[in-house]
Design a protein around this motif. Structure first.
Motif, mmCIF file in Angstrom:
data_model
loop_
_atom_site.group_PDB
_atom_site.id
_atom_site.type_symbol
_atom_site.label_atom_id
_atom_site.label_comp_id
_atom_site.label_asym_id
_atom_site.label_seq_id
_atom_site.Cartn_x
_atom_site.Cartn_y
_atom_site.Cartn_z
ATOM 1 N N LYS A 128 63.267 -36.435 45.007
ATOM 2 C CA LYS A 128 64.229 -36.277 43.905
ATOM 3 C C LYS A 128 63.583 -36.562 42.553
ATOM 4 C CE LYS A 128 67.828 -35.669 46.679
ATOM 5 N NZ LYS A 128 68.593 -34.408 46.740
ATOM 6 N N ILE A 129 62.398 -37.164 42.579
ATOM 7 C CA ILE A 129 61.724 -37.566 41.340
ATOM 8 C C ILE A 129 60.686 -36.521 40.945
ATOM 9 C CG2 ILE A 129 60.254 -39.326 40.264
ATOM 10 C CD1 ILE A 129 61.505 -41.360 42.215
ATOM 11 N N TYR A 130 60.750 -36.084 39.710
ATOM 12 C CA TYR A 130 59.790 -35.113 39.182
ATOM 13 C C TYR A 130 58.855 -35.805 38.199
ATOM 14 C CZ TYR A 130 62.477 -31.227 41.147
ATOM 15 O OH TYR A 130 63.096 -30.351 42.006
ATOM 16 N N VAL A 131 57.572 -35.459 38.273
ATOM 17 C CA VAL A 131 56.582 -36.057 37.374
ATOM 18 C C VAL A 131 55.760 -34.951 36.710
ATOM 19 C CG1 VAL A 131 56.428 -38.199 38.701
ATOM 20 C CG2 VAL A 131 54.894 -36.316 39.234
ATOM 21 N N PRO A 132 55.240 -35.189 35.504
ATOM 22 C CA PRO A 132 54.431 -34.167 34.810
ATOM 23 C C PRO A 132 53.062 -34.012 35.450
ATOM 24 C CG PRO A 132 54.540 -36.174 33.503
ATOM 25 C CD PRO A 132 55.451 -36.387 34.669
ATOM 26 N N VAL A 133 52.563 -32.776 35.476
ATOM 27 C CA VAL A 133 51.266 -32.499 36.088
ATOM 28 C C VAL A 133 50.373 -31.750 35.107
ATOM 29 C CG1 VAL A 133 52.223 -32.425 38.416
ATOM 30 C CG2 VAL A 133 52.076 -30.310 37.089
ATOM 31 N N ASN A 134 49.067 -31.838 35.350
ATOM 32 C CA ASN A 134 48.114 -31.043 34.574
ATOM 33 C C ASN A 134 48.266 -29.574 34.934
ATOM 34 O OD1 ASN A 134 46.925 -33.220 33.236
ATOM 35 N ND2 ASN A 134 45.423 -33.555 34.853
ATOM 36 N N SER A 135 48.105 -28.705 33.953
ATOM 37 C CA SER A 135 48.195 -27.276 34.218
ATOM 38 C C SER A 135 47.423 -26.516 33.148
ATOM 39 C CB SER A 135 49.658 -26.811 34.229
ATOM 40 O OG SER A 135 50.198 -26.838 32.920
ATOM 41 N N ASP A 136 47.245 -25.225 33.388
ATOM 42 C CA ASP A 136 46.557 -24.375 32.416
ATOM 43 C C ASP A 136 47.412 -24.137 31.172
ATOM 44 O OD1 ASP A 136 44.374 -24.165 34.084
ATOM 45 O OD2 ASP A 136 45.126 -22.357 35.072
ATOM 46 N N THR A 137 48.735 -24.263 31.322
ATOM 47 C CA THR A 137 49.648 -24.048 30.194
ATOM 48 C C THR A 137 49.844 -25.368 29.459
ATOM 49 O OG1 THR A 137 51.528 -24.396 31.689
ATOM 50 C CG2 THR A 137 50.834 -22.111 31.284
ATOM 51 N N ALA A 146 57.445 -35.637 43.045
ATOM 52 C CA ALA A 146 56.462 -36.713 43.248
ATOM 53 C C ALA A 146 55.790 -36.615 44.613
ATOM 54 C CB ALA A 146 57.150 -38.072 43.099
ATOM 55 N N SER A 147 56.506 -36.135 45.614
ATOM 56 C CA SER A 147 55.942 -36.026 46.962
ATOM 57 C C SER A 147 54.837 -34.984 47.038
ATOM 58 C CB SER A 147 57.046 -35.669 47.964
ATOM 59 O OG SER A 147 57.698 -34.466 47.589
ATOM 60 N N GLU A 148 54.732 -34.112 46.025
ATOM 61 C CA GLU A 148 53.726 -33.042 46.027
ATOM 62 C C GLU A 148 52.580 -33.316 45.059
ATOM 63 O OE1 GLU A 148 55.918 -29.598 44.934
ATOM 64 O OE2 GLU A 148 57.123 -29.541 46.778
ATOM 65 N N VAL A 149 52.638 -34.463 44.366
ATOM 66 C CA VAL A 149 51.691 -34.736 43.284
ATOM 67 C C VAL A 149 50.718 -35.842 43.687
ATOM 68 C CG1 VAL A 149 51.462 -35.481 40.872
ATOM 69 C CG2 VAL A 149 53.361 -33.991 41.557
ATOM 70 N N ALA A 150 49.449 -35.649 43.326
ATOM 71 C CA ALA A 150 48.415 -36.645 43.608
ATOM 72 C C ALA A 150 47.870 -37.213 42.297
ATOM 73 C CB ALA A 150 47.273 -36.001 44.404
ATOM 74 N N TYR A 151 47.179 -38.342 42.404
ATOM 75 C CA TYR A 151 46.519 -38.910 41.229
ATOM 76 C C TYR A 151 45.064 -39.212 41.578
ATOM 77 C CZ TYR A 151 46.857 -43.602 43.328
ATOM 78 O OH TYR A 151 46.729 -44.695 44.156
ATOM 79 N N LYS A 171 44.070 -25.855 40.654
ATOM 80 C CA LYS A 171 44.339 -24.586 41.335
ATOM 81 C C LYS A 171 44.776 -24.812 42.772
ATOM 82 C CE LYS A 171 41.135 -21.839 38.527
ATOM 83 N NZ LYS A 171 39.858 -21.082 38.513
ATOM 84 N N GLU A 172 44.404 -25.953 43.339
ATOM 85 C CA GLU A 172 44.715 -26.232 44.734
ATOM 86 C C GLU A 172 45.801 -27.291 44.908
ATOM 87 O OE1 GLU A 172 41.237 -26.894 47.222
ATOM 88 O OE2 GLU A 172 39.981 -25.949 45.711
ATOM 89 N N TYR A 173 45.887 -28.236 43.966
ATOM 90 C CA TYR A 173 46.819 -29.349 44.084
ATOM 91 C C TYR A 173 47.478 -29.632 42.740
ATOM 92 C CZ TYR A 173 44.416 -30.153 48.465
ATOM 93 O OH TYR A 173 43.890 -29.983 49.709
ATOM 94 N N PHE A 174 48.632 -30.290 42.802
ATOM 95 C CA PHE A 174 49.277 -30.767 41.586
ATOM 96 C C PHE A 174 48.730 -32.161 41.293
ATOM 97 C CE2 PHE A 174 52.824 -28.050 43.362
ATOM 98 C CZ PHE A 174 52.572 -26.995 42.506
ATOM 99 N N LEU A 175 48.017 -32.290 40.181
ATOM 100 C CA LEU A 175 47.434 -33.569 39.790
ATOM 101 C C LEU A 175 48.256 -34.144 38.646
ATOM 102 C CD1 LEU A 175 44.980 -35.295 40.596
ATOM 103 C CD2 LEU A 175 43.730 -34.242 38.700
ATOM 104 N N VAL A 176 48.665 -35.394 38.756
ATOM 105 C CA VAL A 176 49.537 -35.992 37.750
ATOM 106 C C VAL A 176 48.899 -35.893 36.362
ATOM 107 C CG1 VAL A 176 48.622 -38.355 37.942
ATOM 108 C CG2 VAL A 176 51.007 -37.989 37.273
ATOM 109 N N LEU A 190 52.738 -42.159 44.067
ATOM 110 C CA LEU A 190 52.031 -40.897 44.232
ATOM 111 C C LEU A 190 50.849 -41.136 45.172
ATOM 112 C CD1 LEU A 190 51.927 -39.607 40.537
ATOM 113 C CD2 LEU A 190 53.734 -39.347 42.245
ATOM 114 N N LYS A 191 50.384 -40.086 45.820
ATOM 115 C CA LYS A 191 49.273 -40.229 46.762
ATOM 116 C C LYS A 191 47.943 -40.066 46.042
ATOM 117 C CE LYS A 191 51.326 -38.816 51.154
ATOM 118 N NZ LYS A 191 51.236 -37.832 52.263
ATOM 119 N N PRO A 192 46.931 -40.871 46.409
ATOM 120 C CA PRO A 192 45.581 -40.599 45.915
ATOM 121 C C PRO A 192 45.156 -39.204 46.372
ATOM 122 C CG PRO A 192 45.687 -42.749 46.979
ATOM 123 C CD PRO A 192 46.970 -42.054 47.279
#
Length: 378
Positions: A128-137, A146-151, A171-176, A190-192
């Protein structure tokens, strides 16, 4: 509002209420009206300290509180609960805003989450928790669950200044997002990054349903094999696989154990026995090498497929066997001395990773022990 409030609710059919609930009819400013679903009458005790969440969630003004019953009938929330606060993050995620105020709002909510939710509550609300990730945009605020994001954990800090490596990660993972601190990433559970990759491709021992500890099972198997049979077993495996070339090396080198993708393996980067054959594992071979004598009993011949129990003879000389075949890199760690952070369960003490798919591994020093051996170059 006064007219609707005084009207007998029974005189209005459900279609009227539904029409109101889907219209911007709740006044939240001098000339501003919003949908009822974006308004709450008040904060509950758990969320009262989060502060203003406008324009994604409004609190009903004091002057309109007298019409609370009417507003709740058409979709206004009686209280802004934790779930309503978390829904703000989802709304911002859907917008993909470039507004600085939205950035500030996201960080405020995430700080509130870290300060007010227990570890158990966070675990339950990861989806239910959303966190910002690095992206090309770079001009847009991209939020992911949060369950899909790594740090980048501290063991992988060497990646932070490697721009190309970081590009390949996104390109492969969502990095915080880099603006989220290490402490906040940990607090949000978040998961390492290396744990997320390892968990995505666990390579497990198959124990055939028996409940005894894996190390106990291995100990039983090793008693059936003399320590002088290791090379013989590996040669037999190579022959079964159809290999036409084999090579055995004693590698006395001590390798650079800095910048490893799996830092826990640093102690295993010293002298080693290297065994090479020119056959490539099939999926069936990978399945067989996982099997740990589900039907084996003391003093019974041990055989479970081409790469079954016989492979376990290598535990006479190492606690952490690893191998490369085709595009796959595999490690077994039954005692959890090297991969305890990456492996989710002691009953699944291994990883198998496609290093062509996960190109990031090749940018680390993970493959130094294998590189150049019989032409291998990841």
């Amino acid at each position: 509002y006064k007219h609707l409030h005084l009207a007998n609710f029974s005189n209005c059919n459900s279609q009227h209420w539904q029409q109101l609930s889907q219209s911007e009819v709740i006044q939240v400013g001098h000339n501003k009206f919003v949908l009822p679903s974006l308004v709450a009458c008040s904060y509950d005790d758990n969320s009262m300290h989060v502060g203003k969440l406008e324009p994604y969630l409004y609190i009903l003004s004091n002057t309109l509180q007298q019409y609370k019953e009417l507003f709740c009938r058409i979709g206004v929330h009686e209280q802004a609960t934790r779930m309503e606060v978390l829904s703000v993050l989802k709304r911002i995620a859907n917008v993909q805003s470039s507004n600085d105020d939205d950035w500030k709002l996201v960080k405020k909510i995430l700080k509130w989450i870290c300060d007010n939710l227990t570890s158990t509550e966070l675990q339950k609300l990861r989806n239910k928790i959303y966190v910002p990730v690095n992206s090309d945009t770079k001009d847009k605020l991209i939020l992911k669950l949060a369950s899909e994001v790594a740090y980048l954990n501290k063991d992988l800090e060497w990646l932070r200044n490697n721009y190309k490596a970081l590009q390949s990660i996104t390109k492969e993972y969502f990095l915080v997002h880099s603006s989220i601190s290490y402490d906040m990433a940990c607090s949000l559970q978040l998961k390492p990054l290396n744990t997320m990759i390892a968990n995505s491709e666990e390579f497990t021992f198959e124990q055939a349903g028996q409940s005894e500890p894996l190390t106990t099972r291995l100990n039983r198997i090793l008693r059936e094999y003399k320590d002088t049979s290791v090379i013989q077993e590996l040669l037999q495996n190579a022959d079964d696989a159809g290999a036409t070339e084999v090579a055995v090396y004693y590698d006395a080198r001590k390798h650079d154990s800095n910048n490893l993708f799996f830092p826990g393996m640093a102690n295993s980067y010293g002298p080693a026995l290297l065994f090479y054959n020119n056959a490539e594992f099939s999926e069936e071979d990978f399945e067989n090498i996982r099997k740990i004598a589900g039907e084996t009993k003391m003093n019974k011949p041990l055989k479970v497929g081409k790469f079954g129990v016989g492979f376990c003879s290598v535990y006479h000389i190492t606690d952490v066997p690893s191998f490369v075949s085709g595009e796959m890199f595999a490690v077994f760690d039954p005692t959890l001395q090297c991969l305890s952070k990456e492996i989710k369960s002691e009953f699944n003490p291994g990883i198998r990773i496609n290093f062509y798919k996960h190109r990031l591994l090749k940018k680390s020093n993970q493959f130094i022990p294998y590189t150049g051996v019989c032409g291998f170059n990841p």
